[in-house]
Design an enzyme around this catalytic site. Structure first.
Site, PDB file in Angstrom:
ATOM      1  N   CYS B 147       0.831  -1.197   0.000  1.00 40.24           N
ATOM      2  CA  CYS B 147       0.000   0.000   0.000  1.00 40.24           C
ATOM      3  C   CYS B 147       0.871   1.254   0.000  1.00 40.24           C
ATOM      4  O   CYS B 147       0.687   2.150  -0.832  1.00 40.24           O
ATOM      5  CB  CYS B 147      -0.943  -0.022   1.197  1.00 40.24           C
ATOM      6  SG  CYS B 147      -0.150  -0.417   2.771  1.00 40.24           S
ATOM      7  N   TYR B 148       1.810   1.349   0.923  1.00 38.08           N
ATOM      8  CA  TYR B 148       2.691   2.528   0.949  1.00 38.08           C
ATOM      9  C   TYR B 148       3.482   2.662  -0.358  1.00 38.08           C
ATOM     10  O   TYR B 148       3.578   3.761  -0.902  1.00 38.08           O
ATOM     11  CB  TYR B 148       3.678   2.437   2.113  1.00 38.08           C
ATOM     12  CG  TYR B 148       3.117   2.751   3.470  1.00 38.08           C
ATOM     13  CD1 TYR B 148       2.529   3.976   3.754  1.00 38.08           C
ATOM     14  CD2 TYR B 148       3.215   1.830   4.512  1.00 38.08           C
ATOM     15  CE1 TYR B 148       2.048   4.273   5.033  1.00 38.08           C
ATOM     16  CE2 TYR B 148       2.734   2.114   5.784  1.00 38.08           C
ATOM     17  CZ  TYR B 148       2.158   3.342   6.046  1.00 38.08           C
ATOM     18  OH  TYR B 148       1.698   3.627   7.314  1.00 38.08           O
TER      19      TYR B 148
END
Lengths: 343, 343, 343, 343
Positions: B147-148
């Protein structure tokens, strides 16, 4: 000692009420507002059990005749006018707005408002309590620091003053709860639009930037413009400043922590966390604490400093009372030893 | 087309269910979990009106005999073992874990777990859809991005590839909602301790750091270690990556925006906001969008890039389906055109 | 006076720490827990600046030899065993659990646990401070009330005692913040699943039902079973009990308000709001207040009473200290005059 | 089919945009507002990637010449005037306000505003889709139900129509998220004062009371005034109605559940949960579902019914589109099969 508050109905004002109501040395002499003459609990029902006082119109003669200190919890633009008039009278003044913190030209550039009287601004002592205690002791007029500058400057102070970092490399990624925007109406402060959200605002334009740079310059003449980004958090209270800077040499976390311990030794509200511990915003809720954790990263040669405060306490009303304590010769923590509310 | 999901009871798995249930081309063939054989609505009551399917044990022969694609929404450590076995069968595989994204030694250093079979890892295509579309089209095995990294890389890609910034100056201040930590129990994920809070975690140690640096290196061989700080936001969904870098020359915001527009032209999910606009996390809620705003600051010569995604969508299940669409020759946005939920 | 706390690491325990640390008459003598022997700040980092004390194992001889009072912030099932042993020693005991509040058979039915020694339970005085002050003054052992019963009983007490309502018509729709569920792990207490949610739990089965009915019976022998629904609110602290009952005769709101004023006259923590005002949960945050508003509806002949408390304060630790104050002959509000935190 | 929306900038209006943008049969023909002529994304940045349409002034001739249906997402007071004018033209009308739901005298008493033309009000069909499908099919003008009435009436309908409860005993304890108050500014809708809070408002005075009682009366002529309390929840979306009534005879939960299953058989949006299950608000987020759970308590002879909806969907825009579907002869769930967003 008697205290009056002007601008009582804002969040800074009502937090002053909470603190001073429980303070052993200051009595709340009078509370003032332009917006109503109701009992304060009509504006803030949580005060119904606590106090019956009515808001009064702002009569500076009356205030200065009876009170020893007046807190200006008024908006930028209003404070400088009040401060100018109050300086003619016999009363100590603590201004929570940004009106007296900057040189007039810098103020007008960043606030986009007319600055106050330069001679008054010159007399104002910047109330960063842990760093300016001597001048605060003898001050008549305090420019109480902004919320972001308090968190940022307490976090950066020791390394900047010691010249440990490249002054052109400072980046502050700051996050604030919604109460920092005050009690006025704004779409971004509404529940439905702030909740479950995070937004950036005033990108590279926040009026606290020159306030921070002014103090950095005092500490270190190599100061260069900083990057400073402000984010609106979906919480009511609290600020975190995540500060980044390039270290000038290979330093270890533990050595820098020692410097911070030394710098803030004896300061009751600044707490340096042990290595590998970093403060969370909620851990200072409703207290006057500033908690700091830091890490020197060997991969990047950069230091990351996390500094948290409650924006209404150490970032506003709490530090204002701390400064009042110092001005009147009391211990700086008198009436301010609140344990954080957790959870 | 038939899809199976292994690890359905995690948040990534249940978001896959939401997407695939409404997808015009994929049918949910079977859902699997080690934790129960209940109907899925017993685990997730919001699915009671939607589906009656029961969780099934993980039988890879059965799955590969009947399904065209399998999504591994399993934890790190489990995925590489499943992927290795599934590569022997005739099925396409999309792994949402971190198991196949890094070289084995890097994986073991940052994840502190045993890496999977190097030959399998080598076959995995990194599923950053907007940048690797060609390889994804022909891939059998996708390492779906973290996600990051998704938010960060989509934000940094154009300036890094073009060599516009000092590669030693990149700092990413990242913030994630609590669902990013998964559905397991943790004190920091409890309501009473996450609410009204903001905390830093895995300071300079997050396992997404090498994933980001690996892709930056592909784009730009001058890549140096980045500073990357992860903060836990009191929201359920959403990531914001606030990225900072020193510009190599005096560039104006509007010119850089043009580069971003060119880069992401024709990409249905990446949106570049107009000058002076910055994306808020809630503006992509429950959508597959990545919204990006940026500003080149003349005072500091630095660029600030704000990139937001929904961590469960573009940061996990949404991008996984986007990759599945590409692998099967559909339009990449098939079944993914969700309007963000606002407010 | 010296106080020990057993079960310090729960939310009730840590709230006791907050209160007693700032109390002018009680010193925290020792803190105990089965779960660790760490400094308490390792469990609760917000206490790092406040106290250095270590958690200790539970040695009842040691505790009773040195402390004047012990607070049992232990779970149901554990408290009755500890209380039984402590009654053999020379120490006052305040139990925050439900173990000593019910007759043994009622306890076993509703708690589905083995009850404690009946003779010990019989000696316990129910610590509803405003109603049982005389018995509390001379008690050795206090059964501190539950959070829901405190809000409900303070709200219903006057009309029930005066016989103004049909005792078969009482419905209490109660809502609590997540901290009421304690610090243990539960799916429904996780941020991602409690946030943006409201759920009903223990429908007509909550163990606080018999505690409420027992006290109603003391006040009014016509007491009949009540309907009592518990809802989990997405807030950390706070309870609201919305109570409904059919009035026996046509009464006006203002007359009933007079009765409430008379009943709670001189009680520092119970506040009756003026007509047409109703308390909000946040208006008592982190205080020991119970605020009550009510309305007699002419259309329906029914009264609606809104009663709010902070579940960790008046609903647990605050009332426990209030009872300790009474037991030791102090003013009941000693060390408890916290102004609510607002906003 | 072409749809126009008047009052697009409110939360009901923007939710209509979300639904209709993804609807297979309706196109958004035009969007109207008195407040600006900007592109809609300037008001709602989350729509930047989705639509470029500009808000237009309200020209009823133009609208009725081109569109097949118009949604009035306008405030009470404005809608009746618009509806009156639109009834002279050839267009179907769905009004989301309260203007057309009540008899004029009842409207003026509860809304404290001037009622619209009685002959227009008489022509309006109450759009409670599951109960009035036949009249909706042939209607030209729909009075779309309020959010609280939708949740309450769907919950109470079967037992009231069957005469199973004492009609003088109905109490509804209702809770709503902040979006229910609309997008206008109000202190109670601000983040800092709604967050971590629960407050009662419009005690026994809410304008949805007569709307509920009107429909109950249609179902059961013994209807008596109900108690109805509205609470403001710290969530953005969602309503829970907790309904209480005295059963006329000893009925078991399972038998009443059967009645509910029969009543709502074939209705795609109303879901009856199995015995001992109760719906949580988040389980219907962003969907058009109404989920219902209930329990007949043997101790009290009372039934408790829990009914939840998303106030912007089934409580406003979702039901409006459901009614439009019915009016145009489509399946009522066309374009409305959104899976709830969870977590």
């Amino acid at each position: 000692m008697k205290a009056s508050i002007i601008g009582t109905t804002g969040y800074g004002g009502v937090e002053l009420l909470r603190i001073l109501h429980q303070h052993p040395e200051f009595d709340i002499h009078s509370i003032h507002s332009t917006s109503s003459e109701d009992p304060i609990w009509k504006e803030y029902p949580h005060l119904f059990p606590v106090m019956n006082g009515k808001l009064q119109p702002i009569d500076l003669d009356e205030i200065s005749a009876k009170a020893d200190v007046v807190f200006l919890a008024t908006p930028s633009g209003a404070s400088s006018i009040l401060a100018e008039k109050l300086m003619e009278k016999d009363i100590k003044i603590i201004d929570l707005s940004g009106d007296l913190r900057l040189e007039p030209d810098s103020y007008e550039k960043w606030y986009k408002k007319r600055a106050g009287d330069p001679s008054i601004i010159k007399q104002a002592v910047y109330g960063l309590s842990e760093w300016n205690e001597n001048e605060i002791q003898t001050a008549r007029l305090i420019a109480n620091p902004g919320c972001y500058p308090t968190a940022t400057l307490l976090g950066l102070g020791p390394i900047v003053k010691e010249g440990l970092v490249d002054m052109g490399s400072i980046i502050v990624d700051a996050k604030s709860g919604v109460s920092g925007a005050g009690r006025g109406f704004a779409r971004t402060s509404s529940y439905a639009e702030a909740n479950e959200n995070l937004r950036v605002y005033k990108m590279n334009e926040h009026q606290h930037i020159p306030e921070i740079e002014k103090q950095l310059q005092i500490w270190n003449e190599d100061t260069r413009p900083i990057s400073f980004t402000t984010h609106l958090l979906p919480i009511t209270r609290g600020i975190m400043a995540t500060c980044y800077a390039q270290l000038q040499s290979e330093l270890e976390t533990k050595n820098i922590l020692e410097l911070y311990h030394d710098t803030y030794s004896g300061k009751p509200f600044v707490h340096i966390l042990p290595e590998n511990h970093f403060p969370a915003v909620k851990e200072v809720a409703a207290s006057n604490y500033c908690n700091i954790g830091l890490h020197a990263d060997q991969r990047t040669g950069r230091i990351t400093i996390i500094s948290v405060i409650d924006n209404l306490m150490k970032g506003a009303a709490g530090q204002a009372v701390q400064n009042a304590n110092i001005m009147f010769g009391m211990n700086e923590d008198t009436g301010l030893n609140f344990v954080p509310i957790y959870p």
